[in-house]
Enzyme design. Structure first.
Site, short mmCIF file in Angstrom:
data_model
loop_
_atom_site.label_atom_id
_atom_site.label_comp_id
_atom_site.label_asym_id
_atom_site.label_seq_id
_atom_site.Cartn_x
_atom_site.Cartn_y
_atom_site.Cartn_z
N GLY A 1 29.62 -5.23 58.11
CA GLY A 1 30.72 -4.60 57.38
C GLY A 1 31.77 -3.92 58.24
O GLY A 1 32.46 -3.02 57.78
N THR A 2 31.93 -4.39 59.48
CA THR A 2 32.94 -3.72 60.31
C THR A 2 34.37 -4.07 59.87
O THR A 2 35.27 -3.25 59.99
CB THR A 2 32.73 -4.01 61.81
OG1 THR A 2 32.76 -5.43 62.02
CG2 THR A 2 31.42 -3.46 62.31
N MET B 1 28.21 -14.26 53.45
CA MET B 1 27.57 -15.48 53.92
C MET B 1 27.13 -16.45 52.83
O MET B 1 26.43 -17.42 53.10
CB MET B 1 26.37 -15.12 54.82
CG MET B 1 26.75 -14.31 56.04
SD MET B 1 28.08 -15.03 57.02
CE MET B 1 27.20 -16.38 57.81
N LEU C 1 30.67 -19.68 47.78
CA LEU C 1 30.92 -19.50 46.34
C LEU C 1 31.08 -20.85 45.65
O LEU C 1 31.61 -21.81 46.23
CB LEU C 1 32.18 -18.65 46.14
CG LEU C 1 32.05 -17.20 46.63
CD1 LEU C 1 33.42 -16.54 46.74
CD2 LEU C 1 31.13 -16.39 45.72
N HIS D 1 37.93 -15.79 59.05
CA HIS D 1 37.06 -16.72 59.77
C HIS D 1 37.29 -16.56 61.28
O HIS D 1 38.44 -16.49 61.72
CB HIS D 1 37.36 -18.16 59.34
CG HIS D 1 36.44 -19.14 59.98
ND1 HIS D 1 35.15 -19.32 59.57
CD2 HIS D 1 36.63 -19.97 61.04
CE1 HIS D 1 34.56 -20.23 60.34
NE2 HIS D 1 35.44 -20.64 61.24
N ASP E 1 36.12 -22.96 54.41
CA ASP E 1 37.08 -22.54 55.46
C ASP E 1 38.34 -23.41 55.47
O ASP E 1 38.82 -23.83 56.52
CB ASP E 1 36.40 -22.59 56.86
CG ASP E 1 35.18 -21.68 56.93
OD1 ASP E 1 35.17 -20.64 56.28
OD2 ASP E 1 34.23 -22.04 57.64
N GLU F 1 40.33 -9.22 64.47
CA GLU F 1 40.08 -9.35 63.02
C GLU F 1 40.43 -8.05 62.28
O GLU F 1 40.98 -8.09 61.18
CB GLU F 1 38.61 -9.68 62.76
CG GLU F 1 38.21 -11.08 63.18
CD GLU F 1 36.80 -11.44 62.75
OE1 GLU F 1 36.49 -12.62 62.77
OE2 GLU F 1 36.00 -10.55 62.40
C1 GRF Z 1 33.38 -11.61 61.18
O1 GRF Z 1 33.40 -12.00 62.52
C2 GRF Z 1 34.05 -12.65 60.31
O2 GRF Z 1 35.00 -13.41 60.98
C3 GRF Z 1 32.92 -13.53 59.87
O3 GRF Z 1 31.80 -12.68 59.79
C4 GRF Z 1 31.97 -11.55 60.64
C5 GRF Z 1 31.70 -10.35 59.81
O4 GRF Z 1 31.55 -9.17 60.54
N1 GRF Z 1 33.29 -14.21 58.66
P1 GRF Z 1 31.49 -7.78 59.77
O5 GRF Z 1 30.40 -7.86 58.71
O6 GRF Z 1 32.83 -7.51 59.18
O7 GRF Z 1 31.12 -6.77 60.84
#
Ligand code: GRF
Length: 187
Positions: free
Chosen positions: A14-15, A88, A91, A107, A143, A172
Site C-alpha cells: 500500500g505504498t 492483485m 477483475l 503498472h 494491462d 509511481e
Molecule cells: C506497484 O509497484 C505497482 O506498480 C504494482 O504493484 C506495486 C504495488 O506496491 N501494480 P504498493 O502496494 O503500492 O506498495
C-alpha cells in the site's frame, strides 16, 4: 471545488495508497479517498486506512463474492473513481463494464511493454536501458486500457531487480497523483 469520491483497491504494502492519501489532503486535489478495499486480510496497506481514519473493507473471499460486495459498496457510497494500487486480482469483464471508464491502474513498466508480472526481472533480462511506470484506464484486457501517463526511469549497469523496483516505485508515487489530476483536467 467539490471533490470526487475515490476508492482504492489494494492487496499488499500500500505504498502507492499512502502517497495518494497524502496528496489527496491538498484542497486542490480532485478526489477524496472515501474508501479502501483490500482483498487480503494480511495486506500491510490496511494500516494506512487506520492511520488516516479512512473507511476500509477487507474482502478476503472468492472473486465472485468480492465483486458482488465491492459493487454494492461502490454504488451505495457514490464512488466516482476506483484506483487499483498493487491490487492483485484480475477483475471480471462484468465488474469492469459496471464502472466503465472509472477504473485506473498503475503498472511497473512502460506499457505496452512488459504487461503482467515480474516486470523488473524481465526488463533487466532484455537489457533495457529505460523502463518506468504507467497509469492507465482499465479495460477488459490485462494491462491494456488507454494510457493516462508514463514516467521513465534509467536502468543502470549492474542494477538489481530490487533496486530497480525501488527507483520505479519512487516515480509511481508521483505518477499516480499526477494522473488523477490529469483525468480531471487539473494538470
Ligand atoms: C506497484 O509497484 C505497482 O506498480 C504494482 O504493484 C506495486 C504495488 O506496491 N501494480 P504498493 O502496494 O503500492 O506498495
Amino acid at each position: 471545488m467539490v471533490k470526487k469520491k475515490a476508492c482504492i483497491f489494494i492487496s499488499g504494502s500500500g505504498t502507492n495508497l499512502r502517497s495518494i492519501i497524502k496528496n489527496s489532503r491538498d484542497y486542490n486535489f480532485p478526489v477524496n479517498i472515501n474508501l479502501i478495499i483490500s482483498n487480503k486480510k494480511s495486506a500491510k496497506g490496511i494500516s494506512f486506512a487506520k492511520k488516516f481514519s479512512i473507511p476500509h473493507i477487507i474482502l478476503d473471499v472468492k472473486k465472485e463474492k468480492f465483486e458482488k460486495i465491492a459493487i454494492k459498496e461502490l454504488i451505495e457510497r457514490k464512488i466516482n473513481l476506483v484506483c487499483l494500487a498493487g491490487f492483485m486480482k484480475v477483475l471480471s469483464k462484468n465488474f469492469i463494464r459496471n464502472f466503465k471508464g472509472k477504473i485506473i491502474n498503475i503498472h511497473p513498466s512502460l506499457l505496452p511493454k512488459y504487461k503482467g508480472l515480474n516486470t523488473f526481472k524481465r526488463v533487466m533480462q532484455a537489457g533495457e536501458k529505460i523502463t518506468g511506470c504507467t497509469v492507465h484506464f482499465v479495460d477488459e484486457k490485462l494491462d491494456n486500457g488507454k494510457i493516462i501517463l508514463k514516467k521513465r526511469v534509467l536502468v543502470n549497469k549492474n542494477e538489481t531487480p530490487e533496486n530497480l523496483k525501488k527507483k520505479v516505485q519512487l516515480e509511481e508515487y508521483k505518477a499516480y497523483s499526477i494522473a488523477i489530476r490529469k483525468i480531471y483536467n487539473l494538470s
